[in-house]
Each structure stands twice: as structure tokens, then as C-alpha cells.
Design a protein around this motif. Structure first.
Motif, PDB file in Angstrom:
ATOM      1  N   ALA A 107     -18.345  34.776  50.724  1.00 25.44           N
ATOM      2  CA  ALA A 107     -18.261  34.317  52.111  1.00 25.44           C
ATOM      3  C   ALA A 107     -18.023  32.815  52.190  1.00 25.44           C
ATOM      4  N   ARG A 108     -18.454  32.106  51.173  1.00 29.77           N
ATOM      5  CA  ARG A 108     -18.240  30.649  51.171  1.00 29.77           C
ATOM      6  C   ARG A 108     -16.811  30.279  50.828  1.00 29.77           C
ATOM      7  N   HIS A 109     -16.074  31.194  50.235  1.00 28.54           N
ATOM      8  CA  HIS A 109     -14.732  30.877  49.760  1.00 28.54           C
ATOM      9  C   HIS A 109     -13.616  31.627  50.475  1.00 28.54           C
ATOM     10  N   ALA A 110     -13.913  32.778  51.050  1.00 27.29           N
ATOM     11  CA  ALA A 110     -12.869  33.574  51.710  1.00 27.29           C
ATOM     12  C   ALA A 110     -12.584  33.027  53.104  1.00 27.29           C
ATOM     13  N   ALA A 111     -11.308  32.935  53.454  1.00 29.65           N
ATOM     14  CA  ALA A 111     -10.909  32.490  54.786  1.00 29.65           C
ATOM     15  C   ALA A 111     -11.041  33.646  55.772  1.00 29.65           C
ATOM     16  N   ALA A 112     -11.422  33.342  57.009  1.00 31.96           N
ATOM     17  CA  ALA A 112     -11.630  34.379  58.029  1.00 31.96           C
ATOM     18  C   ALA A 112     -10.362  35.197  58.252  1.00 31.96           C
ATOM     19  N   ALA A 113      -9.213  34.525  58.291  1.00 30.67           N
ATOM     20  CA  ALA A 113      -7.948  35.240  58.518  1.00 30.67           C
ATOM     21  C   ALA A 113      -7.646  36.189  57.362  1.00 30.67           C
ATOM     22  N   GLU A 114      -7.976  35.760  56.147  1.00 37.50           N
ATOM     23  CA  GLU A 114      -7.755  36.618  54.980  1.00 37.50           C
ATOM     24  C   GLU A 114      -8.660  37.842  55.030  1.00 37.50           C
ATOM     25  N   LEU A 115      -9.885  37.640  55.466  1.00 40.84           N
ATOM     26  CA  LEU A 115     -10.810  38.767  55.571  1.00 40.84           C
ATOM     27  C   LEU A 115     -10.303  39.803  56.570  1.00 40.84           C
ATOM     28  N   GLN A 116      -9.775  39.336  57.699  1.00 37.49           N
ATOM     29  CA  GLN A 116      -9.254  40.262  58.692  1.00 37.49           C
ATOM     30  C   GLN A 116      -8.037  41.011  58.167  1.00 37.49           C
ATOM     31  N   ALA A 117      -7.155  40.295  57.490  1.00 37.12           N
ATOM     32  CA  ALA A 117      -5.961  40.940  56.922  1.00 37.12           C
ATOM     33  C   ALA A 117      -6.357  41.971  55.867  1.00 37.12           C
ATOM     34  N   TRP A 118      -7.357  41.637  55.075  1.00 38.07           N
ATOM     35  CA  TRP A 118      -7.838  42.550  54.041  1.00 38.07           C
ATOM     36  C   TRP A 118      -8.472  43.794  54.668  1.00 38.07           C
ATOM     37  N   GLN A 119      -9.231  43.579  55.747  1.00 40.01           N
ATOM     38  CA  GLN A 119      -9.840  44.708  56.444  1.00 40.01           C
ATOM     39  C   GLN A 119      -8.776  45.646  57.006  1.00 40.01           C
ATOM     40  N   ASP A 120      -7.725  45.063  57.566  1.00 44.43           N
ATOM     41  CA  ASP A 120      -6.618  45.871  58.102  1.00 44.43           C
ATOM     42  C   ASP A 120      -5.953  46.670  56.992  1.00 44.43           C
ATOM     43  N   TRP A 121      -5.786  46.042  55.839  1.00 46.60           N
ATOM     44  CA  TRP A 121      -5.166  46.711  54.684  1.00 46.60           C
ATOM     45  C   TRP A 121      -6.023  47.907  54.254  1.00 46.60           C
ATOM     46  N   LEU A 122      -7.329  47.679  54.188  1.00 44.91           N
ATOM     47  CA  LEU A 122      -8.232  48.755  53.787  1.00 44.91           C
ATOM     48  C   LEU A 122      -8.168  49.936  54.757  1.00 44.91           C
TER      49      LEU A 122
END
Length: 329
Positions: A281-296
Motif C-alpha cells: 500500500a505504501r508503494h502502489a499508486a491508486a490508479a494502478e490499483l483500480q486498473a488492476w482491480q478492473d483487470w481481475l
């Protein structure tokens, strides 16, 4: 089809049901997945077909009960998808209608068990409507659904809704402890957490050796983030883990990551993953997390619909995405 034991958290619902003076011709059994709706429906089918029911249950010894337990009862018709995750097509419903139009061969009732009812496609649902609107005498339809919102409103409105709930946390743990005697309480609690509190789902996960799979996944993730194992090696090492389980775990952990990123309290059910997620959580960008969630979510839908996916490529892509999320910036 054997008559399942009555689950303790459904005793009240069962008592109310068998006490009805006039039974509706169609029931819609709804509730969360993994709480025993299908066992309840099977018990209801057994009771309806029994020629000599007593004390609110099938006798188990009449001709009808013996045929049912042998799996050859001519007046019981079970309908489901041809393959798990697929839709129930209109041809299956036409077969159901043909069955309903026949005379009961045992001289009693006929029962249709439709599970999962929410798997019907549009044409199948429309074909079922006429049967629901013009019920045949002494014929009962039992529709089971985890997601009743997917059913046509016209189908829902023509059934008597029977909402079944799961047990409270203490009762669920007690039941699972009895079912899996010898398993430590911390493992039982973890199984229940992974199953969203649904005890039958927890039992199913145990039968799939889910805790062993989970330990290997958590160990692999730690090694991946420390560059102790490559993406391709980890993908090969974890190829025996059911893909849908893996995607669901990563989806849940990503939700925890997103909460931590926003500074919200978030506790992971898998204790060993808590420090890992805190680090990520300290290193992942919020936008990347959302994109990753969409991919999943996209690939989860593909898995559910039995899309022709290359497992090796999917696993490698999955672990590459995950490693990038935890990369230092």
C-alpha cells in the motif's frame, strides 16, 4: 438423492414450511451461497414425494422414498446447466414442461428442482413463465438461487419466496468444528473467513485443500516481492491452485490494499498477508490499483463463463501485474 439432515439454523424455517395448510406450487429458495439452500431444497423434495411423511420428514421406507434414494424416482426432475458456469437453455425447460405434462408414475406428487434458477437465459425464463402461471395439479417447482436479482421479475413474482439465512458466527464455528473434528480453531475460523461465514462453503473449501493452497500462495507472493522467485517459476509452481480461488483472493486483497491506501482501517483475514499488504500500500499508486482491480474482475468473468484462456499466460500475467504493484517508487 438422499434426504439431507436438517441444518440447525434452518429448523425454524422448516417447521413453518411443513406446518403450512396450503402449499404453494412454486417455491423460490434464496439466500447467501454456502448456507445450505440446496440441502433444504433436497429435503423439501423428499418430503413432498414421500407417500407416508411423518413428523415433518420423509419416512425413508415407502416405495417413493426408496426410488428417490436410489436416484431413480420417475416423478422427480432436476434441471441445471449442462456444465457448471453455463446457462440453462430453453431446451432444458422444454424437457421440464414435458415432464410436468405427464401423469405422476407413483400416483403421488411430482417435483421439479431447478438449480441454480438464476442460470436460466432469457428464452428459458420466458418458457418457464406459462408453467408458473398455470400450475399442474400436485406438481411443485423448487427454484434455488444465490442471486435472485438475476431472475425475471415475472418469475420471482409467481413463486413463494423462502429466504434462508446462515448461522451466526458462533453457531457456524460450532457446526464446522463438529464437521471437521480435529482441525484447530484458528484454521476453522480462517476457513469460515475465506467462505464469507458460510459453513457449507467452508467445508467445501477444506475438501479442496484450500489452506494448503493458500499457504503456498502467500509464501510465493513474499518470495516474488523479494525477487527470490521469477514470475514464470511462480506461475508454474502455483498452477495447481484453482484459478477462480486465486483470482478471488487477489481481488479481496486488492480491496484491502485500496482501503489502506486511503488511510482506512482494513484487516486481512489471512494474518500473514497483513504486513505484505501494508508494504504494498505504501508503494502502489491508486490508479494502478483500480486498473488492476478492473483487470481481475474482467478475467474473473471470463473464468466463470468458461472462456478458452491460456492458463500459463494468464498466471504469468497475473503475477507480473502483482509484482509491479509492490515495486518501490
Amino acid at each position: 438423492m438422499h434426504e439431507p439432515a436438517l441444518l440447525p439454523w434452518h429448523a425454524d424455517a422448516w417447521g413453518q414450511l411443513v406446518g403450512m395448510s396450503n402449499l404453494p406450487h412454486a417455491f423460490l429458495l434464496v439466500g447467501p451461497a454456502g448456507i445450505g439452500k440446496r440441502a433444504f431444497a433436497a429435503r423439501l423434495a423428499a418430503w413432498l414425494l414421500c407417500l407416508q411423511p411423518r413428523d415433518g420428514q420423509a419416512c425413508g421406507s415407502c416405495r417413493s422414498c426408496l426410488l428417490r434414494e436410489a436416484g431413480s424416482h420417475p416423478d422427480l426432475f432436476q434441471v441445471g446447466p449442462e456444465e457448471e458456469g453455463k446457462q440453462i437453455r430453453i431446451e432444458r425447460i422444454r424437457n421440464l414442461i414435458d415432464f410436468i405434462n405427464q401423469t405422476a408414475q407413483q400416483g403421488g406428487r411430482k417435483v421439479v428442482l431447478l438449480d441454480p434458477a438464476d442460470a436460466m437465459n432469457q428464452n428459458a425464463s420466458n418458457a418457464l413463465l406459462k408453467t408458473l402461471e398455470e400450475p399442474a395439479q400436485d406438481t411443485f417447482l423448487l427454484l434455488v438461487s444465490d442471486q435472485p436479482g438475476l431472475l425475471l421479475p415475472t418469475v420471482r413474482s409467481r413463486c413463494r419466496h423462502l429466504s434462508l439465512s446462515g448461522p451466526d458466527a458462533t453457531s457456524a464455528l460450532d457446526w464446522l468444528r463438529e464437521s471437521l473434528s480435529g482441525l484447530p480453531d484458528d484454521q476453522l475460523a480462517l476457513l469460515l473467513a475465506l467462505a464469507g461465514g458460510a459453513p457449507l462453503r467452508a467445508l467445501q473449501l477444506h475438501e479442496q485443500a484450500v489452506l494448503e493452497h493458500l499457504e503456498r500462495v502467500v509464501t510465493g507472493i513474499k518470495q516474488l516481492l523479494k525477487d527470490q522467485v521469477s514470475v514464470s517459476v511462480l506461475a508454474d509452481r502455483l498452477k495447481s491452485v484453482p484459478l477462480l480461488l486465486l483470482v478471488d483472493w487477489l481481488h479481496d486483497w486488492t480491496l484491502t490494499l485500496q482501503k489502506l491506501k486511503l488511510g482506512l482501517p482494513a484487516e486481512c483475514a489471512v494474518a500473514d498477508m497483513q504486513p505484505v499488504l501494508g508494504y504494498m500500500a505504501r508503494h502502489a499508486a491508486a490508479a494502478e490499483l483500480q486498473a488492476w482491480q478492473d483487470w481481475l474482475l474482467q478475467h474473473r468473468r471470463m473464468l466463470l463463463t468458461k472462456a478458452n484462456l491460456n492458463q500459463t499466460l494468464l498466471l504469468e500475467s497475473l503475477w507480473l501485474h502483482w509484482k509491479r504493484l509492490g515495486k518501490r517508487r
